[in-house]
Every structure is written in structure tokens, then in C-alpha cells.
Design a protein around this motif. Structure first.
Motif, PDB file in Angstrom:
ATOM      1  N   TYR A  44       0.708  -1.285   0.108  1.00 31.16           N
ATOM      2  CA  TYR A  44      -0.037   0.067   0.063  1.00 31.16           C
ATOM      3  C   TYR A  44       0.848   1.270  -0.135  1.00 31.16           C
ATOM      4  O   TYR A  44       0.452   2.425  -0.569  1.00 31.16           O
ATOM      5  CB  TYR A  44      -1.132   0.027   1.484  1.00 31.16           C
ATOM      6  N   ILE A  45       1.998   1.283   0.631  1.00 26.27           N
ATOM      7  CA  ILE A  45       2.962   2.307   0.630  1.00 26.27           C
ATOM      8  C   ILE A  45       3.426   2.560  -0.821  1.00 26.27           C
ATOM      9  O   ILE A  45       3.412   3.696  -1.309  1.00 26.27           O
ATOM     10  CB  ILE A  45       4.151   2.168   1.398  1.00 26.27           C
ATOM     11  N   GLN A  46       3.723   1.371  -1.528  1.00 21.13           N
ATOM     12  CA  GLN A  46       3.884   1.554  -2.868  1.00 21.13           C
ATOM     13  C   GLN A  46       3.090   1.992  -3.903  1.00 21.13           C
ATOM     14  O   GLN A  46       3.123   2.993  -4.569  1.00 21.13           O
ATOM     15  CB  GLN A  46       4.436   0.275  -3.418  1.00 21.13           C
ATOM     16  N   MET A  47       1.650   1.802  -3.620  1.00 17.13           N
ATOM     17  CA  MET A  47       0.636   2.435  -4.080  1.00 17.13           C
ATOM     18  C   MET A  47       0.559   3.696  -3.974  1.00 17.13           C
ATOM     19  O   MET A  47       0.320   4.599  -4.972  1.00 17.13           O
ATOM     20  CB  MET A  47      -0.890   1.583  -3.901  1.00 17.13           C
ATOM     21  N   TRP A  48       0.648   4.229  -2.850  1.00 16.02           N
ATOM     22  CA  TRP A  48       0.725   5.742  -2.543  1.00 16.02           C
ATOM     23  C   TRP A  48       1.741   6.255  -3.413  1.00 16.02           C
ATOM     24  O   TRP A  48       1.542   7.393  -3.790  1.00 16.02           O
ATOM     25  CB  TRP A  48       0.670   5.831  -1.239  1.00 16.02           C
ATOM     26  N   GLU A  49       2.977   5.778  -3.223  1.00 15.39           N
ATOM     27  CA  GLU A  49       4.166   6.604  -3.846  1.00 15.39           C
ATOM     28  C   GLU A  49       4.032   6.567  -5.392  1.00 15.39           C
ATOM     29  O   GLU A  49       4.499   7.320  -6.158  1.00 15.39           O
ATOM     30  CB  GLU A  49       5.364   5.979  -3.418  1.00 15.39           C
ATOM     31  N   ASP A  50       3.386   5.669  -5.832  1.00 17.31           N
ATOM     32  CA  ASP A  50       3.068   5.777  -7.414  1.00 17.31           C
ATOM     33  C   ASP A  50       1.794   6.310  -7.729  1.00 17.31           C
ATOM     34  O   ASP A  50       1.411   6.161  -9.022  1.00 17.31           O
ATOM     35  CB  ASP A  50       2.927   4.181  -7.773  1.00 17.31           C
ATOM     36  N   TYR A  61       0.793   9.209  -8.669  1.00 20.24           N
ATOM     37  CA  TYR A  61       0.678  10.201  -9.721  1.00 20.24           C
ATOM     38  C   TYR A  61       0.707   9.327 -11.091  1.00 20.24           C
ATOM     39  O   TYR A  61       0.345  10.001 -12.187  1.00 20.24           O
ATOM     40  CB  TYR A  61       1.800  11.042  -9.675  1.00 20.24           C
ATOM     41  N   GLY A  62       1.184   8.226 -11.216  1.00 18.59           N
ATOM     42  CA  GLY A  62       1.129   7.455 -12.497  1.00 18.59           C
ATOM     43  C   GLY A  62      -0.329   6.998 -12.677  1.00 18.59           C
ATOM     44  O   GLY A  62      -0.523   6.610 -13.983  1.00 18.59           O
TER      45      GLY A  62
END
Length: 64
Positions: free
Chosen positions: A28-34, A36-37
Motif C-alpha cells: 500500500y505504501i508503494q501504491m501511494w508512492e505511485d 501520480y502514475g
């Protein structure tokens, strides 16, 4: 698309001292960091072949 249900996650006791939270929530952290994609890009909808001459609408109102 159906929203995700986090019922199991709501049962988690955040007092677990031995848990590596960044690793536990890494998906979920990765989803948040991505995030803008996932923003849809706005492409122009005006296509030169579809643009009309300004005198067309008055003509169309009379003859159309």
C-alpha cells in the motif's frame, strides 16, 4: 471496480511491537508512492479535421 474491503486489517492491533510496519504495509505504501502514475492524462479533444468554419453555424441555422 469494487472498492477493496480491509475488514481483516481493521482487526490488527497496532500495539504489536515486533512488527516491521513499513514491510507489512509495503504494497500500500508503494501504491501511494505511485499515485501520480494513475492520474489520467488529458489529451486534446479538438481535431483539426472536425473544426468548422465560423460562418457555418449561421448558414446551418438557415438551411439545416
Amino acid at each position: 471496480m469494487e472498492p477493496e474491503v480491509f475488514d481483516d486489517h481493521h482487526k490488527i492491533d497496532l500495539q504489536q511491537l515486533n512488527t516491521d510496519w513499513p514491510r507489512f504495509w509495503s504494497e500500500y505504501i508503494q501504491m501511494w508512492e505511485d499515485r501520480y502514475g494513475y492520474i489520467p492524462s488529458m489529451e486534446p479533444i479538438i481535431v483539426l479535421e472536425l473544426v468548422c468554419v465560423s460562418e457555418y453555424m449561421p448558414w446551418f441555422r438557415i438551411h439545416g
